[in-house]
Design a protein around this motif. Structure first.
Motif, PDB file in Angstrom:
ATOM      1  N   THR A 118       0.853  -1.195   0.000  1.00 32.86           N
ATOM      2  CA  THR A 118       0.000   0.000   0.000  1.00 32.86           C
ATOM      3  C   THR A 118       0.885   1.240   0.000  1.00 32.86           C
ATOM      4  OG1 THR A 118      -0.114   0.017   2.431  1.00 32.86           O
ATOM      5  CG2 THR A 118      -1.871  -1.144   1.251  1.00 32.86           C
ATOM      6  N   GLU A 122       0.477   2.652   4.422  1.00 35.23           N
ATOM      7  CA  GLU A 122      -0.646   3.101   5.252  1.00 35.23           C
ATOM      8  C   GLU A 122      -1.580   1.952   5.651  1.00 35.23           C
ATOM      9  OE1 GLU A 122      -2.793   6.374   3.587  1.00 35.23           O
ATOM     10  OE2 GLU A 122      -1.378   7.821   4.433  1.00 35.23           O
ATOM     11  N   GLN A 123      -1.583   0.879   4.858  1.00 37.76           N
ATOM     12  CA  GLN A 123      -2.432  -0.292   5.142  1.00 37.76           C
ATOM     13  C   GLN A 123      -3.875   0.139   5.448  1.00 37.76           C
ATOM     14  OE1 GLN A 123      -0.392  -3.184   7.841  1.00 37.76           O
ATOM     15  NE2 GLN A 123       1.326  -1.763   7.744  1.00 37.76           N
ATOM     16  N   PRO A 124      -4.510   0.867   4.524  1.00 35.50           N
ATOM     17  CA  PRO A 124      -5.830   1.425   4.816  1.00 35.50           C
ATOM     18  C   PRO A 124      -7.005   0.507   4.480  1.00 35.50           C
ATOM     19  CG  PRO A 124      -5.128   2.209   2.684  1.00 35.50           C
ATOM     20  CD  PRO A 124      -4.030   1.277   3.192  1.00 35.50           C
ATOM     21  N   HIS A 126      -9.898  -1.985   4.317  1.00 30.70           N
ATOM     22  CA  HIS A 126     -10.824  -2.683   5.215  1.00 30.70           C
ATOM     23  C   HIS A 126     -11.653  -3.633   4.360  1.00 30.70           C
ATOM     24  CE1 HIS A 126     -13.980  -3.359   8.229  1.00 30.70           C
ATOM     25  NE2 HIS A 126     -14.855  -3.089   7.278  1.00 30.70           N
ATOM     26  N   ALA A 179     -11.720   1.760   1.754  1.00 32.39           N
ATOM     27  CA  ALA A 179     -10.588   2.513   2.285  1.00 32.39           C
ATOM     28  C   ALA A 179     -11.026   3.962   2.470  1.00 32.39           C
ATOM     29  CB  ALA A 179      -9.382   2.424   1.345  1.00 32.39           C
ATOM     30  N   PRO A 180     -10.326   4.707   3.328  1.00 32.84           N
ATOM     31  CA  PRO A 180     -10.676   6.113   3.524  1.00 32.84           C
ATOM     32  C   PRO A 180     -10.540   6.897   2.220  1.00 32.84           C
ATOM     33  CG  PRO A 180      -9.230   5.359   5.282  1.00 32.84           C
ATOM     34  CD  PRO A 180      -9.241   4.286   4.243  1.00 32.84           C
ATOM     35  N   GLY A 183      -7.419   9.126   1.710  1.00 31.49           N
ATOM     36  CA  GLY A 183      -6.096   8.523   1.791  1.00 31.49           C
ATOM     37  C   GLY A 183      -5.244   8.866   0.583  1.00 31.49           C
ATOM     38  N   PRO A 186      -6.463   5.288  -2.209  1.00 32.64           N
ATOM     39  CA  PRO A 186      -7.351   4.233  -1.718  1.00 32.64           C
ATOM     40  C   PRO A 186      -7.751   3.229  -2.779  1.00 32.64           C
ATOM     41  CG  PRO A 186      -8.508   6.339  -1.863  1.00 32.64           C
ATOM     42  CD  PRO A 186      -7.060   6.628  -2.064  1.00 32.64           C
ATOM     43  N   ASP A 189      -4.628   1.025  -3.710  1.00 30.59           N
ATOM     44  CA  ASP A 189      -4.323   0.116  -2.598  1.00 30.59           C
ATOM     45  C   ASP A 189      -5.327  -1.033  -2.549  1.00 30.59           C
ATOM     46  OD1 ASP A 189      -2.184   1.684  -1.845  1.00 30.59           O
ATOM     47  OD2 ASP A 189      -3.256   2.714  -0.236  1.00 30.59           O
ATOM     48  N   HIS A 234     -15.036   6.008   4.690  1.00 31.30           N
ATOM     49  CA  HIS A 234     -14.604   4.989   3.727  1.00 31.30           C
ATOM     50  C   HIS A 234     -15.473   5.013   2.471  1.00 31.30           C
ATOM     51  CE1 HIS A 234     -11.749   2.021   5.786  1.00 31.30           C
ATOM     52  NE2 HIS A 234     -11.768   3.114   6.520  1.00 31.30           N
TER      53      HIS A 234
END
Length: 266
Positions: A118, A122-124, A126, A179-180, A183, A186, A189, A234
């Motif tokens: 990512t 950030e590993q965003p 979900h 994801a957000p 970000g 997003p 990622d 998100h």
């Protein structure tokens, strides 16, 4: 606790952690143990390269020690022919057996997928995993409702009215990556993570297909976001239909040759 701790009794001052840091946040005086540069903590993305590359295990990062890490596998984990076969034999599965996907298998499958890269670590991403058939049917219905409302994709509406789901294909499981929205990247990622899931799923005998219609609707139609009850801020970035393939494929259809341009001298 410091962000980076280096055991001076073990460290050989080889400098590998310095050259491996993506942002050059470590420095050392001649023969000394490396140290974080002033202000370096605010730029560190905790990627773990320094922790991973240290040959003697002298470095700890943000509380993570060499002992808390899995040993790296040396060499290619999958040889080139096996990787080529995996990629060439991947099919977009749109017909599934009427068989649920065990949650235990999905839990195991999601574990390695979290190592997908990512932006700035950030590993965003979900994951929302939907295995309730009524809920999946309702999400398909909302997608058709959106298509009907905007007067687009009439094939979805016509098929739905005739009792056929072209949106989520009666899949037993829907994997949604969110994801957000504010970000760094997003969608990229989440797409990388979903691609990793798509390939990893084959190890469990699962097939998948990108849920493109649903993805578009989820990004534009408020009732779907409300139905999903997403984490605050998100957005839906990727989604895969998943299940056990109903058909067996006996050959690999041809594709266009790779469209490649080399830049630079030989």
């Amino acid at each position: 606790m410091n962000l980076i701790d280096i055991d001076s009794e073990i460290c050989t001052a080889c400098g590998l952690c310095i050259v491996e840091c993506p942002f050059g946040l470590l420095a050392q005086q001649t023969g000394d143990v490396p140290d974080l540069i002033p202000g370096g903590e605010s730029f560190c993305m905790r990627c773990g390269h320094c922790l991973a590359v240290c040959p003697v295990g002298a470095l700890a990062l943000d509380g993570e020690t060499p002992e808390s890490c899995d040993p790296a596998q040396t060499g290619a984990a999958v040889d080139p022919p096996a990787m080529a076969a995996l990629l060439k034999n991947r099919r977009s599965i749109r017909e599934y057996k009427d068989r649920p996907v065990p949650r235990k298998d999905m839990q195991e499958l999601m574990e390695p997928v979290r190592w997908a890269p990512t932006a700035k670590n950030e590993q965003p991403v979900h994951w929302l995993l939907v295995d309730d058939r009524a809920a999946i049917h309702d999400l398909a219905r909302l997608t058709v409702e959106w298509a009907r409302e905007i007067d687009r994709m009439p094939e979805l509406v016509t098929a739905w009215d005739a009792g056929k789901d072209l949106v989520l294909r009666n899949a037993p499981l829907l994997a949604i990556a969110t994801a957000p929205s504010d970000g760094l990247s997003p969608v990229i990622d989440s797409t990388i993570a979903a691609s990793a899931l798509e390939l990893a799923a084959t190890a469990y005998g699962l097939g998948s297909c990108w849920a493109g219609y649903f993805m578009r609707a989820a990004q534009q139609y408020g009732p779907i976001a409300e139905r999903l009850n997403l984490p605050r801020g998100h957005q839906v970035c990727a989604a895969l239909m998943m299940g056990y393939p109903k058909r067996t494929y006996h050959r690999v259809p041809p594709r266009k040759p790779a469209d490649v341009t080399w830049l630079g001298s030989v």
